[in-house]
Write a protein that holds these residues in place. Structure first.
Motif, mmCIF file in Angstrom:
data_model
loop_
_atom_site.group_PDB
_atom_site.id
_atom_site.type_symbol
_atom_site.label_atom_id
_atom_site.label_comp_id
_atom_site.label_asym_id
_atom_site.label_seq_id
_atom_site.Cartn_x
_atom_site.Cartn_y
_atom_site.Cartn_z
ATOM 1 N N ASP A 73 73.197 -41.195 15.338
ATOM 2 C CA ASP A 73 73.018 -39.838 15.012
ATOM 3 C C ASP A 73 72.199 -39.183 13.946
ATOM 4 O OD1 ASP A 73 73.925 -38.879 17.706
ATOM 5 O OD2 ASP A 73 76.025 -38.358 17.076
ATOM 6 N N ASP A 74 72.790 -39.629 12.848
ATOM 7 C CA ASP A 74 71.998 -39.073 11.581
ATOM 8 C C ASP A 74 70.584 -39.751 11.486
ATOM 9 O OD1 ASP A 74 74.510 -37.919 11.068
ATOM 10 O OD2 ASP A 74 75.216 -39.735 9.758
ATOM 11 N N LEU A 75 70.373 -41.002 11.827
ATOM 12 C CA LEU A 75 69.006 -41.356 11.788
ATOM 13 C C LEU A 75 68.124 -40.648 12.677
ATOM 14 C CD1 LEU A 75 69.636 -45.227 11.771
ATOM 15 C CD2 LEU A 75 69.374 -43.544 9.571
ATOM 16 N N HIS A 76 68.619 -40.529 13.939
ATOM 17 C CA HIS A 76 68.000 -39.657 14.799
ATOM 18 C C HIS A 76 67.574 -38.378 14.418
ATOM 19 C CE1 HIS A 76 68.944 -41.947 18.946
ATOM 20 N NE2 HIS A 76 67.717 -42.216 18.471
ATOM 21 N N ARG A 77 68.540 -37.670 13.501
ATOM 22 C CA ARG A 77 68.199 -36.177 13.119
ATOM 23 C C ARG A 77 67.263 -36.144 12.124
ATOM 24 N NH1 ARG A 77 69.098 -31.790 10.345
ATOM 25 N NH2 ARG A 77 70.090 -29.984 11.269
ATOM 26 N N GLU A 78 67.104 -37.146 11.227
ATOM 27 C CA GLU A 78 66.213 -37.347 10.225
ATOM 28 C C GLU A 78 64.908 -37.328 10.820
ATOM 29 O OE1 GLU A 78 67.486 -40.493 7.601
ATOM 30 O OE2 GLU A 78 69.214 -39.543 7.016
ATOM 31 N N SER A 79 64.789 -38.480 11.731
ATOM 32 C CA SER A 79 63.541 -38.510 12.615
ATOM 33 C C SER A 79 63.005 -37.497 13.097
ATOM 34 C CB SER A 79 63.638 -39.763 13.509
ATOM 35 O OG SER A 79 63.885 -41.078 12.734
ATOM 36 N N LEU A 80 63.872 -36.716 13.671
ATOM 37 C CA LEU A 80 63.530 -35.526 14.696
ATOM 38 C C LEU A 80 62.952 -34.291 13.585
ATOM 39 C CD1 LEU A 80 63.346 -33.406 16.815
ATOM 40 C CD2 LEU A 80 66.099 -33.046 16.532
ATOM 41 N N VAL A 81 63.439 -34.269 12.282
ATOM 42 C CA VAL A 81 63.069 -33.272 11.586
ATOM 43 C C VAL A 81 61.619 -33.527 11.166
ATOM 44 C CG1 VAL A 81 63.556 -32.292 9.352
ATOM 45 C CG2 VAL A 81 65.436 -32.330 10.593
ATOM 46 N N ALA A 82 61.679 -34.611 10.629
ATOM 47 C CA ALA A 82 60.127 -35.039 10.133
ATOM 48 C C ALA A 82 59.246 -35.050 11.318
ATOM 49 C CB ALA A 82 60.314 -36.836 9.858
ATOM 50 N N LEU A 83 59.492 -35.464 12.602
ATOM 51 C CA LEU A 83 58.674 -35.295 13.514
ATOM 52 C C LEU A 83 57.983 -33.952 13.921
ATOM 53 C CD1 LEU A 83 56.556 -36.914 15.476
ATOM 54 C CD2 LEU A 83 58.777 -36.908 17.113
ATOM 55 N N LEU A 84 59.109 -33.056 13.650
ATOM 56 C CA LEU A 84 58.935 -31.685 13.984
ATOM 57 C C LEU A 84 57.967 -31.002 13.016
ATOM 58 C CD1 LEU A 84 62.450 -30.407 15.335
ATOM 59 C CD2 LEU A 84 60.377 -30.251 16.724
ATOM 60 N N GLU A 85 58.458 -31.391 11.724
ATOM 61 C CA GLU A 85 57.320 -31.147 10.630
ATOM 62 C C GLU A 85 55.856 -31.511 10.788
ATOM 63 O OE1 GLU A 85 59.336 -32.305 7.240
ATOM 64 O OE2 GLU A 85 60.874 -30.607 6.982
ATOM 65 N N LYS A 86 55.907 -32.651 11.158
ATOM 66 C CA LYS A 86 54.476 -33.357 11.238
ATOM 67 C C LYS A 86 53.715 -32.543 12.409
ATOM 68 C CE LYS A 86 52.510 -37.456 13.230
ATOM 69 N NZ LYS A 86 52.563 -39.055 13.701
ATOM 70 N N LYS A 87 54.641 -31.945 13.534
ATOM 71 C CA LYS A 87 53.800 -31.144 14.470
ATOM 72 C C LYS A 87 53.821 -29.620 14.031
ATOM 73 C CE LYS A 87 53.956 -34.426 17.380
ATOM 74 N NZ LYS A 87 52.899 -35.165 17.912
ATOM 75 N N GLY A 88 54.095 -29.324 12.647
ATOM 76 C CA GLY A 88 54.017 -27.977 12.373
ATOM 77 C C GLY A 88 55.107 -26.899 12.716
ATOM 78 N N VAL A 89 56.101 -27.632 13.205
ATOM 79 C CA VAL A 89 57.365 -26.811 13.459
ATOM 80 C C VAL A 89 58.491 -26.747 12.473
ATOM 81 C CG1 VAL A 89 59.172 -26.620 15.089
ATOM 82 C CG2 VAL A 89 57.079 -27.453 15.878
ATOM 83 N N THR A 90 58.506 -25.706 11.867
ATOM 84 C CA THR A 90 59.504 -25.474 10.742
ATOM 85 C C THR A 90 60.340 -24.179 10.917
ATOM 86 O OG1 THR A 90 57.806 -24.374 9.705
ATOM 87 C CG2 THR A 90 58.124 -26.755 9.193
ATOM 88 N N GLY A 91 61.562 -24.125 10.231
ATOM 89 C CA GLY A 91 62.042 -22.820 10.088
ATOM 90 C C GLY A 91 63.143 -22.504 11.226
ATOM 91 N N LEU A 92 63.312 -23.733 11.904
ATOM 92 C CA LEU A 92 64.491 -23.314 13.180
ATOM 93 C C LEU A 92 65.758 -23.438 12.568
ATOM 94 C CD1 LEU A 92 62.833 -26.038 15.654
ATOM 95 C CD2 LEU A 92 62.922 -23.897 15.958
ATOM 96 N N PRO A 93 66.736 -22.964 13.297
ATOM 97 C CA PRO A 93 68.148 -22.803 12.682
ATOM 98 C C PRO A 93 68.789 -24.221 12.901
ATOM 99 C CG PRO A 93 68.137 -21.600 14.781
ATOM 100 C CD PRO A 93 66.616 -21.874 14.444
ATOM 101 N N ASP A 94 69.676 -24.617 11.886
ATOM 102 C CA ASP A 94 70.291 -26.031 12.013
ATOM 103 C C ASP A 94 70.956 -26.113 13.361
ATOM 104 O OD1 ASP A 94 69.592 -26.809 9.454
ATOM 105 O OD2 ASP A 94 71.575 -26.299 8.636
ATOM 106 N N ASP A 95 71.503 -25.370 13.958
ATOM 107 C CA ASP A 95 72.409 -25.594 15.217
ATOM 108 C C ASP A 95 71.120 -25.891 16.529
ATOM 109 O OD1 ASP A 95 71.206 -22.707 15.350
ATOM 110 O OD2 ASP A 95 73.008 -22.115 16.365
#
Length: 240
Positions: A73-95
Protein backbone atom coordinates in the motif's frame (compact mmCIF):
# COMPACT_ATOMS: atom_id res chain seq x y z
CA UNK A 1 4.41 -33.66 -15.78
CA UNK A 2 0.68 -33.36 -15.24
CA UNK A 3 -2.10 -33.78 -12.74
CA UNK A 4 -0.24 -36.62 -11.01
CA UNK A 5 2.40 -34.12 -9.85
CA UNK A 6 -0.21 -32.56 -7.55
CA UNK A 7 -1.16 -35.83 -5.84
CA UNK A 8 0.30 -34.88 -2.46
CA UNK A 9 -0.77 -31.23 -2.48
CA UNK A 10 -2.86 -30.01 0.47
CA UNK A 11 -2.81 -26.25 -0.13
CA UNK A 12 -3.33 -24.21 -3.27
CA UNK A 13 -1.63 -20.84 -2.91
CA UNK A 14 -2.46 -18.10 -5.37
CA UNK A 15 -0.77 -15.21 -6.99
CA UNK A 16 -3.53 -12.59 -7.01
CA UNK A 17 -2.83 -9.57 -9.27
CA UNK A 18 -3.57 -10.76 -12.79
CA UNK A 19 -4.18 -14.37 -11.79
CA UNK A 20 -7.30 -13.96 -9.64
CA UNK A 21 -8.27 -10.35 -10.39
CA UNK A 22 -8.25 -8.14 -13.47
CA UNK A 23 -6.15 -5.24 -12.19
CA UNK A 24 -5.91 -3.39 -15.52
CA UNK A 25 -9.63 -2.96 -16.19
CA UNK A 26 -10.35 -2.29 -12.52
CA UNK A 27 -7.71 0.42 -12.07
CA UNK A 28 -8.78 1.99 -15.37
CA UNK A 29 -12.37 2.16 -14.06
CA UNK A 30 -11.22 3.62 -10.75
CA UNK A 31 -9.09 6.17 -12.58
CA UNK A 32 -12.06 7.33 -14.60
CA UNK A 33 -14.09 7.83 -11.43
CA UNK A 34 -11.18 9.69 -9.81
CA UNK A 35 -10.78 11.90 -12.86
CA UNK A 36 -14.46 12.82 -13.01
CA UNK A 37 -14.50 13.61 -9.29
CA UNK A 38 -11.49 15.93 -9.50
CA UNK A 39 -11.69 17.31 -13.03
CA UNK A 40 -8.65 15.41 -14.32
CA UNK A 41 -8.66 14.35 -17.96
CA UNK A 42 -6.12 11.58 -18.58
CA UNK A 43 -5.88 8.33 -20.51
CA UNK A 44 -6.69 6.18 -17.49
CA UNK A 45 -5.88 2.89 -19.18
CA UNK A 46 -2.40 4.14 -19.97
CA UNK A 47 -2.20 5.49 -16.42
CA UNK A 48 -3.06 2.04 -15.03
CA UNK A 49 -0.30 0.48 -17.13
CA UNK A 50 2.24 3.08 -16.00
CA UNK A 51 1.28 2.68 -12.35
CA UNK A 52 1.63 -1.08 -12.63
CA UNK A 53 4.95 -0.53 -14.37
CA UNK A 54 6.30 1.02 -11.16
CA UNK A 55 5.32 -2.07 -9.13
CA UNK A 56 8.44 -4.20 -9.62
CA UNK A 57 10.95 -1.31 -9.37
CA UNK A 58 9.40 -0.18 -6.07
CA UNK A 59 9.62 -3.67 -4.58
CA UNK A 60 13.14 -4.20 -5.89
CA UNK A 61 14.35 -1.38 -3.65
CA UNK A 62 13.08 -3.40 -0.67
CA UNK A 63 14.39 -6.72 -1.98
CA UNK A 64 17.84 -5.27 -2.62
CA UNK A 65 18.08 -3.63 0.80
CA UNK A 66 18.10 -0.08 -0.59
CA UNK A 67 15.22 0.71 1.77
CA UNK A 68 13.65 -1.01 4.79
CA UNK A 69 10.53 -3.14 4.63
CA UNK A 70 7.43 -1.29 3.41
CA UNK A 71 3.93 -2.58 2.70
CA UNK A 72 2.67 -2.59 -0.86
CA UNK A 73 0.00 0.00 0.00
CA UNK A 74 2.80 2.42 0.87
CA UNK A 75 4.82 1.58 -2.24
CA UNK A 76 1.71 1.98 -4.40
CA UNK A 77 1.01 5.40 -2.86
CA UNK A 78 4.54 6.65 -3.46
CA UNK A 79 4.31 5.50 -7.07
CA UNK A 80 0.89 7.13 -7.46
CA UNK A 81 2.06 10.50 -6.17
CA UNK A 82 5.12 10.42 -8.44
CA UNK A 83 3.01 9.47 -11.46
CA UNK A 84 0.41 12.17 -10.80
CA UNK A 85 3.18 14.75 -10.50
CA UNK A 86 4.64 13.50 -13.79
CA UNK A 87 1.23 14.13 -15.37
CA UNK A 88 1.11 17.64 -13.90
CA UNK A 89 -1.49 16.77 -11.27
CA UNK A 90 -0.70 18.37 -7.91
CA UNK A 91 -2.51 19.94 -4.98
CA UNK A 92 -4.97 17.11 -4.37
CA UNK A 93 -6.04 16.47 -0.76
CA UNK A 94 -4.49 13.48 0.96
CA UNK A 95 -7.83 11.73 1.39
CA UNK A 96 -8.43 11.84 -2.38
CA UNK A 97 -5.03 10.30 -3.06
CA UNK A 98 -5.60 7.69 -0.35
CA UNK A 99 -8.95 6.71 -1.87
CA UNK A 100 -7.49 6.33 -5.36
CA UNK A 101 -4.53 4.41 -3.96
CA UNK A 102 -6.97 1.89 -2.53
CA UNK A 103 -8.21 1.16 -6.04
CA UNK A 104 -6.00 -1.92 -5.62
CA UNK A 105 -8.31 -3.03 -2.79
CA UNK A 106 -11.28 -2.86 -5.19
CA UNK A 107 -10.13 -5.04 -8.07
CA UNK A 108 -12.70 -7.21 -9.84
CA UNK A 109 -12.13 -10.97 -10.13
CA UNK A 110 -11.96 -12.70 -13.48
CA UNK A 111 -15.44 -13.99 -14.40
CA UNK A 112 -14.99 -17.62 -13.33
CA UNK A 113 -12.65 -17.01 -10.39
CA UNK A 114 -15.05 -17.03 -7.44
CA UNK A 115 -16.99 -20.07 -8.63
CA UNK A 116 -13.80 -21.99 -9.38
CA UNK A 117 -12.21 -21.13 -6.05
CA UNK A 118 -15.38 -22.12 -4.20
CA UNK A 119 -15.23 -25.57 -5.79
CA UNK A 120 -11.52 -25.97 -5.00
CA UNK A 121 -12.03 -24.89 -1.38
CA UNK A 122 -14.05 -28.04 -0.70
CA UNK A 123 -10.90 -30.13 -1.02
CA UNK A 124 -7.90 -27.83 -0.58
CA UNK A 125 -6.66 -25.09 1.72
CA UNK A 126 -6.86 -21.87 -0.29
CA UNK A 127 -4.32 -19.15 0.49
CA UNK A 128 -3.06 -16.02 -1.15
CA UNK A 129 0.62 -15.94 -2.07
CA UNK A 130 0.71 -12.32 -3.11
CA UNK A 131 2.92 -9.29 -2.76
CA UNK A 132 -0.19 -7.43 -1.62
CA UNK A 133 -0.32 -6.56 2.08
CA UNK A 134 -2.83 -8.16 4.43
CA UNK A 135 -5.33 -5.27 4.56
CA UNK A 136 -5.31 -5.01 0.77
CA UNK A 137 -5.95 -8.74 0.35
CA UNK A 138 -8.68 -8.84 3.01
CA UNK A 139 -10.53 -5.81 1.65
CA UNK A 140 -10.32 -7.17 -1.88
CA UNK A 141 -11.62 -10.57 -0.77
CA UNK A 142 -14.54 -9.09 1.18
CA UNK A 143 -15.61 -6.95 -1.77
CA UNK A 144 -15.17 -9.62 -4.44
CA UNK A 145 -16.28 -12.67 -2.44
CA UNK A 146 -12.94 -14.47 -2.74
CA UNK A 147 -13.16 -17.50 -0.41
CA UNK A 148 -9.63 -17.61 1.02
CA UNK A 149 -8.90 -19.70 4.10
CA UNK A 150 -5.88 -17.58 4.98
CA UNK A 151 -3.91 -14.56 3.76
CA UNK A 152 -0.24 -15.36 3.19
CA UNK A 153 2.48 -13.73 1.12
CA UNK A 154 4.79 -10.77 1.37
CA UNK A 155 3.65 -9.10 4.58
CA UNK A 156 3.57 -12.39 6.50
CA UNK A 157 7.05 -13.28 5.22
CA UNK A 158 8.34 -9.68 5.17
CA UNK A 159 9.80 -10.50 1.79
CA UNK A 160 8.59 -9.84 -1.73
CA UNK A 161 8.28 -12.53 -4.37
CA UNK A 162 10.26 -13.97 -6.02
CA UNK A 163 12.41 -14.11 -2.88
CA UNK A 164 12.32 -17.72 -1.64
CA UNK A 165 11.34 -16.67 1.89
CA UNK A 166 7.92 -15.57 0.65
CA UNK A 167 6.97 -19.07 -0.45
CA UNK A 168 8.79 -20.97 2.30
CA UNK A 169 7.37 -18.93 5.18
CA UNK A 170 3.91 -19.38 3.71
CA UNK A 171 4.28 -23.15 3.73
CA UNK A 172 5.72 -23.01 7.25
CA UNK A 173 2.76 -20.94 8.47
CA UNK A 174 0.43 -23.67 7.22
CA UNK A 175 2.48 -26.40 8.90
CA UNK A 176 3.15 -27.95 5.51
CA UNK A 177 6.19 -29.01 3.55
CA UNK A 178 6.83 -27.00 0.37
CA UNK A 179 5.94 -30.02 -1.78
CA UNK A 180 2.52 -30.12 -0.09
CA UNK A 181 1.79 -26.67 -1.51
CA UNK A 182 1.14 -25.59 -5.08
CA UNK A 183 1.40 -22.09 -6.48
CA UNK A 184 -1.30 -21.16 -8.97
CA UNK A 185 -0.24 -18.21 -11.12
CA UNK A 186 -0.52 -16.65 -14.55
CA UNK A 187 3.17 -15.70 -14.52
CA UNK A 188 5.90 -18.16 -15.42
CA UNK A 189 8.62 -16.34 -13.48
CA UNK A 190 6.60 -16.59 -10.25
CA UNK A 191 6.02 -20.30 -10.84
CA UNK A 192 9.69 -21.01 -11.55
CA UNK A 193 10.70 -19.23 -8.32
CA UNK A 194 8.20 -21.29 -6.31
CA UNK A 195 9.34 -24.51 -7.96
CA UNK A 196 12.94 -23.82 -6.94
CA UNK A 197 11.94 -24.11 -3.27
CA UNK A 198 9.84 -27.24 -3.76
CA UNK A 199 6.33 -25.97 -4.52
CA UNK A 200 4.26 -27.68 -7.17
CA UNK A 201 3.18 -25.32 -9.93
CA UNK A 202 -0.01 -24.61 -11.88
CA UNK A 203 -0.07 -22.15 -14.77
CA UNK A 204 -3.44 -20.51 -15.46
CA UNK A 205 -3.90 -18.64 -18.71
CA UNK A 206 -4.91 -14.96 -18.44
CA UNK A 207 -4.25 -13.79 -22.00
CA UNK A 208 -5.63 -10.26 -21.56
CA UNK A 209 -4.09 -9.31 -18.20
CA UNK A 210 -2.01 -6.67 -19.98
CA UNK A 211 -4.63 -5.92 -22.63
CA UNK A 212 -5.41 -7.35 -26.07
CA UNK A 213 -1.82 -7.00 -27.27
CA UNK A 214 -0.29 -9.15 -24.52
CA UNK A 215 2.84 -10.95 -25.69
CA UNK A 216 4.09 -12.80 -22.59
CA UNK A 217 2.75 -15.57 -20.35
CA UNK A 218 0.55 -16.94 -23.11
CA UNK A 219 1.57 -20.54 -22.34
CA UNK A 220 3.22 -22.50 -19.57
CA UNK A 221 6.98 -22.79 -19.92
CA UNK A 222 8.88 -26.08 -19.57
CA UNK A 223 9.17 -27.21 -15.96
CA UNK A 224 5.66 -26.16 -14.90
CA UNK A 225 3.69 -29.10 -13.49
CA UNK A 226 0.24 -28.33 -14.87
CA UNK A 227 -1.38 -25.81 -17.21
CA UNK A 228 -5.10 -24.98 -17.08
CA UNK A 229 -7.45 -22.63 -18.90
CA UNK A 230 -8.97 -21.13 -15.74
CA UNK A 231 -10.03 -22.01 -12.19
CA UNK A 232 -13.06 -24.00 -13.30
CA UNK A 233 -10.77 -26.09 -15.48
CA UNK A 234 -8.45 -26.60 -12.50
CA UNK A 235 -11.39 -27.71 -10.35
CA UNK A 236 -12.40 -30.18 -13.07
CA UNK A 237 -8.87 -31.54 -13.36
CA UNK A 238 -8.58 -31.98 -9.58
CA UNK A 239 -11.98 -33.62 -9.24
CA UNK A 240 -13.58 -30.87 -7.18
Amino acid sequence: MGIEALAGVKALTYDVFGTVVDWRSSVTREGGEFGRAHGIDLDWQAFADEWRGLYQPSMEKVRSGQRPWARLDDLHRESLVALLEKKGVTGLPDDAIDHFNKAWHRLDPWPEAVAGLTRLKKRYILATMSNGNIALMVNMAKRAGLPWDVILGAEVARAYKPQPETYLRGAEALGLKPEECALVAAHNNDLHAAAKVGFKTVFVLRPTEHGPGQTKDLAAEPGIDLAVADFQDLADRLGC
